[in-house]
Motif scaffolding. Sequence first.
Motif, PDB file in Angstrom:
ATOM      1  N   LEU A 142       0.823  -1.207   0.000  1.00 54.88           N
ATOM      2  CA  LEU A 142       0.000   0.000   0.000  1.00 54.88           C
ATOM      3  C   LEU A 142       0.862   1.264   0.000  1.00 54.88           C
ATOM      4  O   LEU A 142       0.532   2.232  -0.678  1.00 54.88           O
ATOM      5  N   THR A 143       1.962   1.238   0.723  1.00 60.02           N
ATOM      6  CA  THR A 143       2.882   2.375   0.728  1.00 60.02           C
ATOM      7  C   THR A 143       3.459   2.591  -0.665  1.00 60.02           C
ATOM      8  O   THR A 143       3.489   3.722  -1.175  1.00 60.02           O
ATOM      9  N   THR A 144       3.895   1.515  -1.300  1.00 60.32           N
ATOM     10  CA  THR A 144       4.453   1.605  -2.653  1.00 60.32           C
ATOM     11  C   THR A 144       3.400   2.095  -3.639  1.00 60.32           C
ATOM     12  O   THR A 144       3.681   2.955  -4.482  1.00 60.32           O
ATOM     13  N   ALA A 145       2.179   1.580  -3.529  1.00 57.82           N
ATOM     14  CA  ALA A 145       1.095   2.007  -4.420  1.00 57.82           C
ATOM     15  C   ALA A 145       0.812   3.485  -4.234  1.00 57.82           C
ATOM     16  O   ALA A 145       0.618   4.228  -5.196  1.00 57.82           O
ATOM     17  N   HIS A 146       0.789   3.940  -2.995  1.00 61.98           N
ATOM     18  CA  HIS A 146       0.551   5.357  -2.702  1.00 61.98           C
ATOM     19  C   HIS A 146       1.643   6.221  -3.328  1.00 61.98           C
ATOM     20  O   HIS A 146       1.361   7.249  -3.954  1.00 61.98           O
ATOM     21  N   GLU A 147       2.875   5.800  -3.186  1.00 62.66           N
ATOM     22  CA  GLU A 147       3.997   6.554  -3.767  1.00 62.66           C
ATOM     23  C   GLU A 147       3.903   6.590  -5.295  1.00 62.66           C
ATOM     24  O   GLU A 147       4.182   7.627  -5.902  1.00 62.66           O
ATOM     25  N   MET A 148       3.478   5.491  -5.901  1.00 60.16           N
ATOM     26  CA  MET A 148       3.328   5.452  -7.351  1.00 60.16           C
ATOM     27  C   MET A 148       2.251   6.422  -7.813  1.00 60.16           C
ATOM     28  O   MET A 148       2.418   7.128  -8.813  1.00 60.16           O
ATOM     29  N   ILE A 149       1.152   6.471  -7.079  1.00 59.62           N
ATOM     30  CA  ILE A 149       0.068   7.393  -7.419  1.00 59.62           C
ATOM     31  C   ILE A 149       0.547   8.832  -7.284  1.00 59.62           C
ATOM     32  O   ILE A 149       0.283   9.678  -8.140  1.00 59.62           O
ATOM     33  N   GLU A 150       1.277   9.130  -6.211  1.00 59.13           N
ATOM     34  CA  GLU A 150       1.823  10.478  -6.015  1.00 59.13           C
ATOM     35  C   GLU A 150       2.734  10.860  -7.175  1.00 59.13           C
ATOM     36  O   GLU A 150       2.707  11.998  -7.637  1.00 59.13           O
ATOM     37  N   ASP A 151       3.549   9.919  -7.654  1.00 59.55           N
ATOM     38  CA  ASP A 151       4.472  10.191  -8.749  1.00 59.55           C
ATOM     39  C   ASP A 151       3.754  10.440 -10.070  1.00 59.55           C
ATOM     40  O   ASP A 151       4.306  11.064 -10.976  1.00 59.55           O
ATOM     41  N   HIS A 152       2.522   9.957 -10.209  1.00 59.10           N
ATOM     42  CA  HIS A 152       1.803  10.066 -11.482  1.00 59.10           C
ATOM     43  C   HIS A 152       0.805  11.222 -11.498  1.00 59.10           C
ATOM     44  O   HIS A 152       0.052  11.389 -12.437  1.00 59.10           O
TER      45      HIS A 152
END
Length: 153
Positions: A142-152
């Motif tokens: 979930l942390t990684t997914a959140h970071e990916m969304i922030e990056d996009h």
Amino acid sequence: MVSVRLMHMNSIIEKYLLLVEKISNTTKAHKSFGTDVDIYRSEIHIIQLIGDRGEVFISEIARLIGVTKGTVSQIVSRLEAKGLAEKSVDKSNNTRQLVQLTPKGKTAYRAHVDYHLRKHREMECYLASLTEEQSLVLEKFLTTAHEMIEDHQ
């Protein structure tokens, strides 16, 4: 030949993307939460934040949810128009506005809390059944997914 691991990873990604899409589609949905007005997702979460604190500054709401004060002011204005919240000037600093719920807003707040208690009970039972290692893997995902969304964004 596609490996089983790759098929499993693709299935996880597909389910994750479907979840993200479903969540983004809920922003247009509304409920009344025991009141006589339609309350949208962005509005009820501001109501939740105010209700949890009793009263809160507009600038603090903006900081907590990561949006501009202007965005929060617009949402709070809609809540005022619906009779769910009211603003007042901070007596110690007249440049800051304090927001609190009206009785109708408190009704919506309590209904929202109850809604989450009912809806999240199943998830809480599932999470409680996980081992510590499984919980850590899920949290990392979930942390990684959140970071990916922030990056996009």
